[in-house]
Design an enzyme around this catalytic site. Structure first.
Site, PDB file in Angstrom:
ATOM      1  N   GLY A  35    -138.595 -21.825   7.260  1.00  0.00           N
ATOM      2  CA  GLY A  35    -137.772 -23.000   6.985  1.00  0.00           C
ATOM      3  C   GLY A  35    -138.143 -23.616   5.643  1.00  0.00           C
ATOM      4  O   GLY A  35    -138.686 -22.939   4.765  1.00  0.00           O
ATOM      5  N   SER A  36    -137.888 -24.902   5.526  1.00  0.00           N
ATOM      6  CA  SER A  36    -138.072 -25.574   4.238  1.00  0.00           C
ATOM      7  C   SER A  36    -139.549 -25.890   3.982  1.00  0.00           C
ATOM      8  O   SER A  36    -140.375 -25.858   4.899  1.00  0.00           O
ATOM      9  CB  SER A  36    -137.285 -26.880   4.246  1.00  0.00           C
ATOM     10  N   GLY A  77    -142.317 -26.958   6.710  1.00  0.00           N
ATOM     11  CA  GLY A  77    -143.547 -26.170   6.836  1.00  0.00           C
ATOM     12  C   GLY A  77    -144.791 -27.029   6.704  1.00  0.00           C
ATOM     13  O   GLY A  77    -145.806 -26.796   7.366  1.00  0.00           O
ATOM     14  N   GLU A 114    -143.315 -19.366   6.298  1.00  0.00           N
ATOM     15  CA  GLU A 114    -142.380 -18.613   5.455  1.00  0.00           C
ATOM     16  C   GLU A 114    -141.393 -19.637   4.924  1.00  0.00           C
ATOM     17  O   GLU A 114    -140.361 -19.908   5.531  1.00  0.00           O
ATOM     18  CB  GLU A 114    -141.664 -17.622   6.396  1.00  0.00           C
ATOM     19  N   CYS A 166    -133.921 -17.034   1.419  1.00  0.00           N
ATOM     20  CA  CYS A 166    -135.138 -17.526   0.743  1.00  0.00           C
ATOM     21  C   CYS A 166    -135.362 -16.704  -0.506  1.00  0.00           C
ATOM     22  O   CYS A 166    -135.948 -17.176  -1.468  1.00  0.00           O
ATOM     23  CB  CYS A 166    -136.367 -17.349   1.614  1.00  0.00           C
TER      24      CYS A 166
HETATM   25  C1  UN1 Z   1    -134.937 -14.880   4.247  1.00  0.00           C
HETATM   26  O1  UN1 Z   1    -134.237 -15.131   3.279  1.00  0.00           O
HETATM   27  O2  UN1 Z   1    -135.309 -15.761   5.049  1.00  0.00           O
HETATM   28  O3  UN1 Z   1    -135.362  -9.895   1.536  1.00  0.00           O
HETATM   29  C2  UN1 Z   1    -135.348 -13.533   4.597  1.00  0.00           C
HETATM   30  C3  UN1 Z   1    -134.322 -10.273   2.060  1.00  0.00           C
HETATM   31  C4  UN1 Z   1    -134.187 -10.098   3.551  1.00  0.00           C
HETATM   32  C5  UN1 Z   1    -134.890 -11.183   4.271  1.00  0.00           C
HETATM   33  C6  UN1 Z   1    -134.748 -12.514   3.695  1.00  0.00           C
HETATM   34  N1  UN1 Z   1    -134.709  -8.828   3.932  1.00  0.00           N
HETATM   35  O4  UN1 Z   1    -133.422 -10.795   1.454  1.00  0.00           O
END
Ligand code: UN1
Length: 504
Positions: A238-239, A243, A260, A294
């Protein structure tokens, strides 16, 4: 819609709690698709009392699951992978309907689930410990990895099913049970996954509470996970502010966490780059999942000699972006997850303009029902402006220029996040510098490929405010186990370490 739900064992109204039985007598929430603003189904949240029952059952299930030999646990994960293969199309379609990513990306997401299951099946016969020489005669030292307990998995809307699977496939072979709290924006796909896991576990005669679920809105249920000593590990996606909150609560009770958090992916485009590779990688990195990964490419740092050509070609691609119903193959970009995401994007565009950025294209709302479609935005900036340093979870791409490779690396590293980065260059000295200690400070540093689309075989995660956690491949499984070091004496005598003697 009804057919998809039915094929995944769901109905119009779905209880959002599971630990062997389905319940959820809390607030009902309608799940609305960002594609057309229509209601897909209703989900009822769990109450705190129901949460307590779920966590108790999930913990109890661990007591016997941890005793099942790891390769036998691997058989369950193999069957889970098979069941995901069978349901790939329906589950991907539900992902698309619920959060709006294109179906090709929805299929890719379910493929990641299948891949991690395959990986974990092999892992179930590995989980290697070490042995090391003892300084004492007829002694040996070994390390073993033991099951940890209940793993609380808190996930975000953008990868509503894959992130659960990365955690769950590993946790299951490691002998842990899993308590999942999905994003309240994507409860349907979570229920679909747990139904699949339930079937597999029942087929094997194991307790279905091994894969449990709690759905709730706001931080109430999440905080019950974060503060519960029965939850040995909390894996949170999450953000950064989210986190920070989770990390503190879990640390307070000396639980473990995998964080993450946000990213701010940058791609350096060298004057020695293959521009076709640069354009394709950056374009997908920036608009894929409507800029809501992300690992999304949020910044391009382009060498000034090629900047004008590069910008003109990227602008051309942006102008031609096929935007529309993400279920249709001809569209590359669907909606954002909700109207709030659109508002955030528009606010960021206003801010960057005020801070000195120049919008080259996009940021125009499109008149689709539901109000979640917008054109992707390309902005020229003089460097890492304050807003550029923030992660705006939307398709806004900032372009800046550089003169020397050292300057480019400093720009790339000059943000608080440290998840994903890339360089596009045919110059080996540049790419090696980028991958050296003087190079990218991110958990992911790619060469001649974009920032997103990481394969499950490598460890996934990032540094600095991204939180430092690692999931998925490589030796990320170690976070899901307890390390036990043993000194074993077969000498028939007592010999102390460090040469200490007892004079009697
Ligand atoms: C995410 O953006 O939370 O590398 C995960 C990637 C994907 C996973 C992203 N396999 O873009």
């Amino acid at each position: 819609m009804n057919e998809i739900l039915k094929s995944l064992g769901m109905s119009d109204v779905n209880p959002g709690g599971f630990a062997g039985t389905w319940e959820g007598s809390g607030k009902a929430q309608a799940v609305v698709s960002p594609i057309h603003g229509e209601k897909l189904a209703t989900v009822t949240n769990v109450t705190p009392a129901e949460f307590e029952a779920v966590v108790a059952k999930c913990h109890k299930a661990w007591e016997s699951w941890k005793l099942v030999p790891a390769p036998k646990r691997g058989e369950v994960v193999r069957a889970l992978g098979d069941e995901l293969r069978r349901n790939k199309e329906s589950l991907a379609m539900l992902v698309t309907l619920e959060m709006g990513k294109t179906l090709r990306e929805g299929l890719g997401e379910v493929q990641e689930m299948i891949d991690i299951c395959d990986f974990a099946v092999g892992l179930s016969r590995q989980l290697y410990g070490l042995t090391m020489p003892s300084e004492r005669r007829q002694h040996r030292i070994q390390e073993q990895w033991q099951p940890l307990g209940v793993v609380g998995v808190i996930t975000a809307f953008n990868f509503p099913v894959a992130v659960w699977s990365w955690n769950t496939a590993l946790a299951l072979v490691c002998g842990d049970t899993v308590l999942w709290k999905p994003s309240s924006k994507t409860p349907l796909t979570a229920i679909a996954c747990i139904k699949i896991a339930e079937k597999v576990l029942r087929d094997f005669g194991y307790d279905p509470a091994i894969c449990s679920l709690v759905i709730g809105k706001g931080s109430e249920i999440g905080d019950l996970i974060n503060t519960d000593p029965r939850v040995a590990l909390v894996s949170y996606t999450g953000s950064v502010p989210g986190g920070r909150h989770v990390g503190k609560l879990v640390q307070e009770r000396f639980g473990r966490h995998i964080l993450e958090l946000g990213g701010n992916g940058a791609v350096i485009v060298s004057d020695k780059a293959d521009l076709d590779i640069a354009l394709r990688s950056i374009y997908f990195g920036a608009i894929g999942t409507s800029g809501q990964r992300c690992t999304t490419t949020r910044r391009v740092i382009v060498q000034e000699r090629v900047a004008e050509t590069f910008k003109a070609r990227l602008l051309d691609l942006y102008r031609k972006t096929p935007i529309g119903d993400p279920r249709e193959h001809k569209y590359f970009m669907g909606p954002l997850v909700d109207q709030g995401a659109i508002e955030t994007m528009l606010a960021a565009i206003e801010t960057v303009k005020a801070q000195g950025g120049k919008v080259l294209y996009g940021g125009e709302k499109l008149p689709h029902p539901g109000g979640c479609f917008i054109t992707p935005c390309l902005v020229e900036v003089p460097g890492n402006l304050p807003i550029v340093k923030e992660e705006t979870f939307a398709p806004v791409l900032y372009v800046m220029t550089y003169r020397t490779i050292e300057e480019a690396i400093a720009l790339q590293n000059g943000v608080t996040q440290g998840l994903s980065s890339a360089i596009i260059t045919n110059d080996q000295r540049e790419s090696e510098l980028f991958l050296s200690a003087a190079g990218s400070d991110c958990g992911i540093a790619n060469v001649n490929t974009g920032t997103s689309g990481a394969e499950i075989g490598g460890a996934f995660g990032g540094e600095k405010e991204t939180g430092g956690g690692r999931e998925s491949g490589s030796d990320a499984w170690k976070a899901y186990m307890r390390r036990q070091t043993s000194a074993i004496n077969f000498s028939g005598k007592v010999e102390l370490a460090q040469g200490i003697t007892l004079d009697f």
